[in-house]
Design a protein around this motif. Structure first.
Motif, PDB file in Angstrom:
ATOM      1  N   THR A 312       0.833  -1.207   0.000  1.00 55.69           N
ATOM      2  CA  THR A 312       0.000   0.000   0.000  1.00 55.69           C
ATOM      3  C   THR A 312       0.863   1.252   0.000  1.00 55.69           C
ATOM      4  O   THR A 312       0.709   2.151  -0.822  1.00 55.69           O
ATOM      5  N   MET A 313       1.801   1.268   0.934  1.00 52.54           N
ATOM      6  CA  MET A 313       2.685   2.431   1.053  1.00 52.54           C
ATOM      7  C   MET A 313       3.565   2.558  -0.189  1.00 52.54           C
ATOM      8  O   MET A 313       3.767   3.664  -0.707  1.00 52.54           O
ATOM      9  N   GLY A 314       4.067   1.444  -0.667  1.00 51.34           N
ATOM     10  CA  GLY A 314       4.940   1.446  -1.844  1.00 51.34           C
ATOM     11  C   GLY A 314       4.221   2.015  -3.056  1.00 51.34           C
ATOM     12  O   GLY A 314       4.754   2.869  -3.777  1.00 51.34           O
ATOM     13  N   TYR A 315       2.979   1.555  -3.280  1.00 51.96           N
ATOM     14  CA  TYR A 315       2.204   2.051  -4.413  1.00 51.96           C
ATOM     15  C   TYR A 315       1.888   3.527  -4.258  1.00 51.96           C
ATOM     16  O   TYR A 315       1.938   4.292  -5.220  1.00 51.96           O
ATOM     17  N   LEU A 316       1.578   3.909  -3.033  1.00 54.42           N
ATOM     18  CA  LEU A 316       1.252   5.316  -2.791  1.00 54.42           C
ATOM     19  C   LEU A 316       2.415   6.203  -3.217  1.00 54.42           C
ATOM     20  O   LEU A 316       2.256   7.156  -3.985  1.00 54.42           O
ATOM     21  N   VAL A 317       3.613   5.833  -2.753  1.00 56.02           N
ATOM     22  CA  VAL A 317       4.802   6.624  -3.077  1.00 56.02           C
ATOM     23  C   VAL A 317       5.040   6.618  -4.582  1.00 56.02           C
ATOM     24  O   VAL A 317       5.325   7.647  -5.206  1.00 56.02           O
ATOM     25  N   LYS A 318       4.850   5.448  -5.174  1.00 57.03           N
ATOM     26  CA  LYS A 318       5.105   5.318  -6.609  1.00 57.03           C
ATOM     27  C   LYS A 318       4.134   6.186  -7.410  1.00 57.03           C
ATOM     28  O   LYS A 318       4.532   6.886  -8.352  1.00 57.03           O
ATOM     29  N   ILE A 319       2.867   6.114  -7.046  1.00 57.11           N
ATOM     30  CA  ILE A 319       1.850   6.866  -7.793  1.00 57.11           C
ATOM     31  C   ILE A 319       2.125   8.360  -7.688  1.00 57.11           C
ATOM     32  O   ILE A 319       2.058   9.094  -8.669  1.00 57.11           O
ATOM     33  N   LEU A 320       2.503   8.792  -6.492  1.00 57.41           N
ATOM     34  CA  LEU A 320       2.786  10.208  -6.308  1.00 57.41           C
ATOM     35  C   LEU A 320       3.988  10.636  -7.141  1.00 57.41           C
ATOM     36  O   LEU A 320       3.994  11.720  -7.721  1.00 57.41           O
ATOM     37  N   SER A 321       4.996   9.777  -7.215  1.00 60.37           N
ATOM     38  CA  SER A 321       6.183  10.188  -7.980  1.00 60.37           C
ATOM     39  C   SER A 321       5.927  10.079  -9.479  1.00 60.37           C
ATOM     40  O   SER A 321       6.414  10.897 -10.250  1.00 60.37           O
ATOM     41  N   LEU A 322       5.118   9.098  -9.911  1.00 59.00           N
ATOM     42  CA  LEU A 322       4.766   9.002 -11.332  1.00 59.00           C
ATOM     43  C   LEU A 322       4.066  10.269 -11.788  1.00 59.00           C
ATOM     44  O   LEU A 322       4.279  10.748 -12.896  1.00 59.00           O
ATOM     45  N   ASN A 323       3.239  10.817 -10.914  1.00 63.75           N
ATOM     46  CA  ASN A 323       2.494  12.007 -11.267  1.00 63.75           C
ATOM     47  C   ASN A 323       3.259  13.285 -10.939  1.00 63.75           C
ATOM     48  O   ASN A 323       2.700  14.374 -10.971  1.00 63.75           O
ATOM     49  N   ALA A 324       4.544  13.089 -10.617  1.00 65.94           N
ATOM     50  CA  ALA A 324       5.424  14.228 -10.346  1.00 65.94           C
ATOM     51  C   ALA A 324       4.838  15.184  -9.321  1.00 65.94           C
ATOM     52  O   ALA A 324       4.858  16.402  -9.480  1.00 65.94           O
ATOM     53  N   VAL A 325       4.266  14.614  -8.279  1.00 65.11           N
ATOM     54  CA  VAL A 325       3.744  15.447  -7.203  1.00 65.11           C
ATOM     55  C   VAL A 325       4.921  15.976  -6.393  1.00 65.11           C
ATOM     56  O   VAL A 325       5.864  15.238  -6.110  1.00 65.11           O
ATOM     57  N   ALA A 326       4.856  17.227  -6.051  1.00 62.30           N
ATOM     58  CA  ALA A 326       5.956  17.837  -5.310  1.00 62.30           C
ATOM     59  C   ALA A 326       6.114  17.156  -3.951  1.00 62.30           C
ATOM     60  O   ALA A 326       5.151  16.632  -3.386  1.00 62.30           O
ATOM     61  N   GLU A 327       7.346  17.178  -3.424  1.00 60.24           N
ATOM     62  CA  GLU A 327       7.626  16.468  -2.182  1.00 60.24           C
ATOM     63  C   GLU A 327       6.740  16.962  -1.050  1.00 60.24           C
ATOM     64  O   GLU A 327       6.261  16.177  -0.234  1.00 60.24           O
TER      65      GLU A 327
END
Lengths: 350, 505
Positions: A312-327
């Motif tokens: 869950t956490m891994g996907y969350l981080v991945k999805i956020l970075s795929l969408n280039a969400v700011a840190e």
């Protein structure tokens, strides 16, 4: 990895008479709840799929590889949390081991061979962990305090060994190419490789092995029973003849051992041992454990739940970075997700 | 006639359908010590909790200083002038004397600033009344002995302008030599017009301090009389005078010749007070097939005795213990279990069940090594053992996998008995085995005790229900303050005799 655990939480209640309706009882199972959180995250990923990147296998493969070190730490944390404790030292032990590993590989001191370097690193992690368990079991330290001290000490130890600098374990050439450490290049090479047609990273396999070991301990060994009973009711466990001190030393020791494994993986992936590595990893690991539904109060939970939490956490981080969400946004969203996931988990308790 | 400080009329209390107190009339006059007497569970604590505002929603009326009151919290009762000197002290250990006394009601010069000087002066004044004029006020209270802490607590009550004191077994925590000092303070308070409600289990104390006595039994008010008109014999009769019914299976004679357990000069040091003992040089033996009952009031040391024999006190327990003639004193529970000594503790929740664990896991916990080879659990054998216990104890459950916390109290208790029987004990130590257990399950537990002793097991039984003790025990020893004060055979034991001995009379 089925999260069925004979003692501790009992996801399956086979008796039909207790079930109000099949659906209600299904949703009462912690792993179903944890799974639903994962599915929600996956749905979010499908909606915000970054122009279809999320539907490509490479996204999932990378997610698994990037999450593996955290997954190993979450496994370690799960064991400790079920005893009713916590291990804040995991991130620092990762750094200490990564530094020792890199230092030794670049210039082995005489008595060490490459293989014994790995054994030595694992032993360092285990000893750090056993020491935590000793303080907690023998001198009744609160786990928070004992491991907080270890967190500080191991970080200092990492800086002491490395002199405060990053220790490379690969040699880079000006043209951008590099070769692995001179002493034992095969090991780093192997750790960074993938199997099954270049699909599953070795570090992911190592994470799954650690989880398997954790699962065996928790649901197949007497030791695991002791872990659950100490977390569930330490006094009852003591009066039932459970060796509290030995169990805690072993459990924290195994936690330290897993941290060392994670530290070696980290060093191999980054080609360096960074004394600042692993800062905040303990919190990510705790987050994964909690999202999975293992209670910080101890006595219940399982590795299977943690696996779901890790994904869950891994996907969350991945999805956020795929969408280039700011840190900044990423952190806020992650915080919010932890709260929502735990609300979700706790609603079943009275 | 002195002013009436507290007046209860027709007071009753019901907890989830169970009536624990009925139709109690009680009054407390200025300048008297009014003793509440009765066995454990008679309703004394309920009564004082009503007066001190802990319990709300009781039947009947409560008047304080002639005014009808219904407190909604202990704080309100406190403001009305009622102060409880607790068995467990209510002082904050790490705070100093002054801060403790004025906690929550600091003397303020301005709303944001309190006046330490004024507090110190007032504290000195109060403590002087309690013979503590020279106390160092800036020490944390935890550094003072119990006696002093108790007096600081009384000073705190005086600072609250309390006029009604409720003292719940105030002498149970202090050494014998200090009791007279406390009594002097109480007499002093009395002469200043304070009223004191006093609870004690010690017969001799009642007659040293009481002006009047109210006797409660099973939630009923039996009598109120002045101490001089109620001789000891009469009082005891009123306290225990309840009928025996056939709530028990007949106890068969199963005692064998051989001695199962022999205890010699067994002592347990008191961790809080140096040189005092929870159990003081006790010796006795138990035969195979015998049930030895241990009687005594709270704090008599009988529960500690069982825990000590089981090894729960580690090296604080001294003495000799022989199981089947083999010299052995359990240094820790795990060794004791291996030597065939098992303990069912008196607090199921705190030291018995592992609540989230399955019934199966709770049964196997103490004998896991027997269901494992090289530390791997053999789940099939574990399950067989759990099923065996489930059948022989007729534990009512849906599945062995369900968490034990979902069972009723009686079935939880039977599960724990299953845990200990699975260790195949030679000596079974039972501390309140029927506490919080419904009548039906109680009978089953008595029946089980009969069966186990028929097989040659020795049982040590503690129960605060005297009828249970009289029905089940082949022999009874009575403890008072860690010492054996009486030993009697089943056929010569009576409630009166036990209560007498338990109060050290």
């Amino acid at each position: 990895m089925n999260p069925t655990v004979p003692l501790g939480n009992t996801p399956s209640r086979p008796e039909k008479a207790t079930e109000v309706s099949g659906l209600t009882s299904l949703f009462a199972k912690p792993w179903v709840r944890a799974f639903m959180a994962l599915i929600v995250i996956l749905l979010i990923g499908m909606i915000f799929n970054a122009n279809g990147t999320f539907f490509r296998w490479s996204a999932h493969r990378d997610m698994l590889r990037q999450t593996s070190v955290f997954g190993i730490l979450a496994t370690a944390m799960t064991l400790v949390v079920i005893t009713g404790g916590i291990d804040l030292g995991v991130g620092s032990i990762v750094a200490a081991v990564a530094v020792i590993y890199s230092t030794f590989l670049m210039a082995l001191p005489v008595p060490f061979s490459a293989a014994s370097t790995i054994l030595f690193c694992l032993a360092v992690g285990a000893v750090f962990g056993v020491w935590n368990g000793f303080l907690i079991g023998k001198f009744k330290f609160q786990a928070f305090i004992a491991t907080l001290a270890m967190m500080t000490f191991a970080r200092g130890f990492a800086k002491y060994i490395s002199g405060g600098r990053k220790v490379m374990n690969a040699i880079f050439f000006p043209d951008g190419t590099f070769k692995y450490n001179p002493v034992f290049p095969e090991i780093t090479d192997w750790l960074n490789s993938r199997i099954l047609g270049n699909n599953i990273a070795i570090v992911t396999i190592i994470m799954l092995c650690c989880m398997f070991i954790g699962w065996v301990v928790l649901s197949r060994l007497v030791w695991g029973r002791y872990i659950y009973s100490i977390g569930g009711n330490e006094e009852a466990a003591r009066l039932s003849g459970v060796p509290i001190l030995a169990t805690k030393m072993l459990t924290y020791g195994l936690s330290g051992f897993f941290c060392a494994v994670a530290g070696i993986c980290q060093a191999a992936q980054e080609y360096q041992g960074d004394p600042e590595a692993g800062t905040g990893y303990e919190l990510t690991a705790i987050g994964m454990v909690v999202i999975g539904g293992t209670s910080l109060a101890g006595g219940r939970g399982s590795i299977g739940l943690t696996l779901i939490g890790v994904l869950t956490m891994g996907y969350l981080v991945k999805i956020l970075s795929l969408n280039a969400v700011a840190e900044s946004t990423r952190l806020m969203v992650t915080g919010a997700i932890i709260v929502i996931a735990v609300l979700f988990q706790s609603s079943r308790r009275k | 006639m002195a002013e009436i400080l507290v007046k209860l009329t027709g007071v009753g209390m019901t907890f989830s359908g169970v009536s624990v107190l009925r139709g109690v009339d009680f009054d407390l006059r200025a300048g008297e010590v009014h003793v509440l007497a009765g066995e454990n569970g008679a309703g004394k604590s309920t009564l004082i909790k009503i007066i001190s505002g802990v319990y709300t929603g009781f039947e009947g009326t409560l008047e304080i200083f002639g005014k009808n009151q219904s407190f909604s919290s202990p704080i309100e009762a406190n403001h009305a002038g009622i102060s409880v000197i607790h068995q467990e002290m209510s002082l904050i250990p790490g705070m100093d004397v002054v801060d403790n006394i004025f906690l929550g009601r600091e003397i303020r010069r301005f709303p944001w600033r309190f006046s330490r000087n004024q507090e110190v002066a007032r504290t000195r004044e109060l403590l002087a009344r309690l013979n503590l004029a020279d106390l160092d006020l800036h020490q944390p209270v935890e550094e003072f002995p119990m006696t002093i802490r108790q007096r600081i607590e009384i000073a705190k009550a005086l600072a609250y302008q309390a006029r009604i004191f409720i003292m719940d077994e105030p002498t149970s925590a202090i050494p014998e030599s200090e009791v007279e000092l406390l009594f002097n303070i109480i007499r002093d308070l009395k002469s200043q017009g304070f009223g004191i409600i006093y609870i004690t289990h010690k017969m001799e104390e009642i007659y040293r301090i009481a002006d009047r006595i109210t006797v409660l039994r099973n939630g009923d008010m039996v009598d109120t009389a002045s101490a001089s008109e109620l001789p000891e014999r009469e009082l005891v009769k009123k306290m225990v005078g309840r009928e025996l019914s056939s709530r028990f299976p007949p106890r068969r004679q199963t005692i064998r010749k051989d001695v199962r357990l022999e205890v010699k000069n067994f002592s347990i040091a008191n961790p809080d007070i140096d040189g005092m003992f929870l159990v003081d040089n006790v010796s006795f033996d138990v035969h195979a097939g015998e049930i030895l009952g241990l009687a005594g009031l709270q704090g008599s040391g009988n529960s500690e005795l069982l825990n000590g024999l089981f090894g729960a006190f580690g090296s604080r327990a001294r003495g000799q213990m022989l199981v089947d003639g083999v010299n052995y004193l359990g240094p820790n529970p795990s060794k004791s279990i291996r030597r065939g000594v098992s303990l069912l503790t008196n607090d199921r929740k705190a030291s018995g069940i592992v609540p989230e664990a399955s019934v199966r896991g709770n049964i196997s916990l103490a004998s896991l090594r027997r269901f494992s080879s090289y530390y791997w659990i053999n789940h099939r054998r574990e399950d067989e053992a759990a099923q065996r216990q489930e059948k022989s104890l007729s534990i009512r459950l849906h599945s062995l996998a369900q968490p034990i916390i979902t069972l009723s109290g009686g079935n939880q208790q039977k599960t724990l008995l299953g845990r200990w029987l699975e260790t195949a004990p030679k000596v079974l130590l039972l501390d309140e085995p029927t506490r919080g257990v419904d009548v039906g399950a109680k009978f089953e537990i008595y029946d089980l005790m009969n069966r186990l002793t028929a097989d040659g097991m020795a049982i040590l039984l503690i129960t605060s229900e005297l009828p249970e003790l009289l029905a089940m025990a082949d022999r009874i020893i009575v403890l008072h303050r860690g010492l054996i004060t009486a030993e009697m055979r089943h056929d010569e034991a009576t409630q009166e005799k036990i209560v007498h001995a338990a109060m050290g009379a």
